[in-house]
Design an enzyme around this catalytic site. Structure first.
Site, PDB file in Angstrom:
ATOM      1  CG  HIS A   1       8.083  50.086  22.319  1.00  0.00           C
ATOM      2  ND1 HIS A   1       8.420  51.131  21.494  1.00  0.00           N
ATOM      3  CD2 HIS A   1       8.755  50.297  23.482  1.00  0.00           C
ATOM      4  CE1 HIS A   1       9.246  51.932  22.120  1.00  0.00           C
ATOM      5  NE2 HIS A   1       9.469  51.455  23.330  1.00  0.00           N
TER       6      HIS A   1
ATOM      7  CB  SER B   1      12.621  50.532  22.826  1.00  0.00           C
ATOM      8  OG  SER B   1      13.968  50.438  23.258  1.00  0.00           O
TER       9      SER B   1
ATOM     10  CD  GLU C   1       6.543  52.151  18.274  1.00  0.00           C
ATOM     11  OE1 GLU C   1       6.736  53.014  17.398  1.00  0.00           O
ATOM     12  OE2 GLU C   1       7.470  51.628  18.924  1.00  0.00           O
TER      13      GLU C   1
ATOM     14  CG  ASN D   1      12.573  54.106  20.542  1.00  0.00           C
ATOM     15  OD1 ASN D   1      12.084  55.112  21.041  1.00  0.00           O
ATOM     16  ND2 ASN D   1      12.785  53.010  21.249  1.00  0.00           N
TER      17      ASN D   1
END
Length: 593
Positions: A142, A121, A154, A192
């Site tokens: 991800h 991440s 992702e 993130n």
């Protein structure tokens, strides 16, 4: 020709890894699930069993489909079991050296054409890829937790990832029913990078005792419609995981101080307070792994009734805009005698019509009875004269967000209102203390920041300046609760709680577009599908108004002097160009067609 991905391997069967196994097995793909020991393998099996059993119990999965799903999964100890799979996804803890070691071994074990993917991440996919002899076949996938539920993936490509590998993984995501966002390798990727700066900021607020853990979480849930408050979310993610992600983002992302893990976070990780998985984090849980919060030493106790608390019966509300309209309705429906004051009889008549229309709408929709509607209207007196506020117990101003206007108004109220009257401002970003010192009674001045639309939104920030008396705070909180709203008490600081956390996140999203890392659509998808946000940052910016957003961000920067809070140049340029959002038909998106 696109490669056929008929079987996949998953390395690491914690919550995320087991969830990824379930995603693929649900979609008819054979999975080899690998762990390092028999005990870890058994825990992974239990994760999968528990998740699928819950799905059956909730009617989301039939028993037959559940059995077929589990039948597609082969559990094994050791990486050699992955020798024939078409794709491997690594989901081990966020430590670069560990991931590099695993990828080095996978490179030797897996067949030459196999794609190697990491679920990291925050770590560099590029740095992971160079531990293999096939960096062009290494990519980031991800997933978001819980993987079977969250729609976003992702896809993270490095500068050497082969285009056909990207195409194959994008096609695979479509096959899984996921929405993919393809981006370059950068610290934190999209979700993130935006999420953890906000979470870290919330920790620093709590650490500084600016706001309680319950209040910061309630503020973001009720004020922004988020599915979880920031501290509860940190506990769910795991404080050790959050620390590693922030530390990686700080080191890889230009050493932005907002990503430097809050000292409290490091202390809690060192003490073993890791969140839900350890039974204690920012909150205390029934047991390790349980989502059930139990009382602890920080749990607020019900406040005892204080005989000195000011009694509020009559309320004056100043202003004629949308916020004033909503606040008048809220107080009248709660049974308070309301005196509405505007500049001029004509504005007063228009405001009266607006309130009547809103109350009628509530009646038509079954939210109010005819008697309740009529009773609320009967509680309101319409006026164009400030002197009519001489006998009220509380004044709430909702005029334009210009400090000079508010200060002049408070100075006038100081002369007009009786001693002991609480004077409240609904400002969303200006200093409450500036309004307070314009009077001779700063102890009676407080902020009551309602959220729009006031009749619907359940949050009010009760903002006390350094001069506000405790009994004024208590009375303000009591009034808010009598309105059926949740009161969040905080000190007088730019943005208070919600805007101080929300607008830097929005500003960071603008910077992502500014540097061409991702477009507005992909960023909105990432935050809605990956984090469960009700609106993406660009949808929200266009609704709020880019001029309003810029003004709030400027106030935050002016007070904090934090470089990362400086308004994004793109935001300033759009406002200068007159692209202010939905209200003018164009902002980050064009609404004119």
């Amino acid at each position: 020709m696109a490669r056929e991905i008929a079987s996949i391997g998953v390395v690491g069967l914690g919550t995320m890894g087991a969830g990824i196994v379930e995603v693929f097995a649900r979609n008819g793909i054979n999975v080899v699930a690998v762990e390092v020991t028999e005990d870890a393998l058994e825990r992974g099996r239990d994760h999968l069993t528990g998740s699928t059993d819950r799905a059956v119990a909730r009617g989301k999965l039939s028993q037959e489909d559940r059995d077929a799903l589990v039948g597609r999964v082969e559990f094994a100890v050791g990486l050699p079991a992955l020798h024939s799979v078409d794709l491997v996804i690594e989901a081990v803890p966020e430590h670069l050296d560990l991931k590099q070691k695993i990828f080095g071994e996978l490179d030797k074990v897996c067949k030459p054409e196999a794609i190697l993917a990491t679920n990291t991440s925050s770590l560099s996919v590029t740095e992971i890829s160079v531990s293999t002899t096939r960096p062009n076949q290494v990519i980031g996938m991800h997933f978001f937790n819980p993987a079977p539920v969250m729609k976003l993936v992702e896809i993270v490509k490095t500068v050497v990832t082969a285009p056909d590998v990207v195409d194959d993984i994008e096609a695979l995501c479509v096959r899984l029913g996921k929405v993919d966002v393809t981006i370059n390798d950068r610290a934190g990727f999209i979700a993130n990078a935006l999420l953890f700066g906000y979470l870290n900021h919330a920790v620093t607020m709590f650490e500084a005792r600016y706001v309680s853990r319950e209040d910061v979480d309630a503020a973001m849930k009720l004020g922004c419609g988020l599915p979880m408050g920031p501290l509860a979310l940190m506990d769910l993610i795991g404080l050790d995981t959050a620390y590693e992600i922030l530390d990686t983002m700080y080191r890889r992302g230009g050493r932005d101080r907002r990503h430097a893990p809050a000292p409290l976070l490091k202390q809690m990780v060192t003490a073993g307070l890791l969140g839900r998985k350890s039974g204690r984090g920012f909150y205390t849980y029934e047991k390790a792994g349980s989502p059930v919060v139990v009382d602890d030493a920080l749990t607020p106790q019900a406040a005892a009734l204080d005989a000195t608390t000011k009694k509020i019966k009559k309320v004056g509300i100043i202003g004629s805009g949308t916020m004033a309209t909503g606040i008048i309705e809220v107080f009248a429906k709660a049974g308070y005698e309301v005196t509405s004051v505007t500049r001029g009889v004509e504005r007063s008549a228009k405001l009266c019509d607006s309130v009547k229309a809103s109350l009628n709408k509530g009646f038509v929709r079954g939210k109010l009875t005819e008697e309740e509607r009529d009773a609320a209207l009967a509680k309101i007196t319409w006026s164009a004269t400030l002197e009519h506020l001489s006998d009220v117990d509380l004044v709430v101003e909702a005029v334009v967000e210009e400090l000079s206007v508010k200060k002049a108004l408070f100075s006038s109220l100081d002369e007009i209102c009786k001693p002991g009257t609480i004077l409240a401002t609904t400002t969303s970003s200006l200093p409450v203390i500036e309004c307070a010192v314009a009077t001779s009674r700063p102890t009676d001045v407080v902020g009551l920041h309602f959220f729009n639309p006031a009749p619907i939104m359940g949050l009010v920030e009760v903002v006390h300046s350094i001069r506000t008396a405790p009994e004024t705070i208590a009375a303000a909180r009591s009034v808010v609760e009598s309105l059926g709203k949740h009161a969040v008490v905080c000190a007088d600081r730019a943005g208070f709680v919600v805007n101080a956390l929300l607008f830097p996140y929005l500003n960071d999203a603008v910077r992502m577009v500014e540097v061409s890392y991702a477009n507005a659509d992909d960023i909105d998808y990432a935050m809605k599908l990956g984090c469960g946000y009700p609106m993406g940052p660009f949808e929200l910016l266009d609704v709020v108004g880019l001029d309003v957003s810029l003004a709030i961000q400027r106030e935050l920067y002016l007070e904090m002097r934090e470089p990362g809070f400086a308004p994004a140049p793109l935001l300033e340029q759009l406002v200068t160009a007159g692209y202010l959002g939905k209200k003018v038909g164009r902002g980050f998106r064009d609404y004119r067609s």
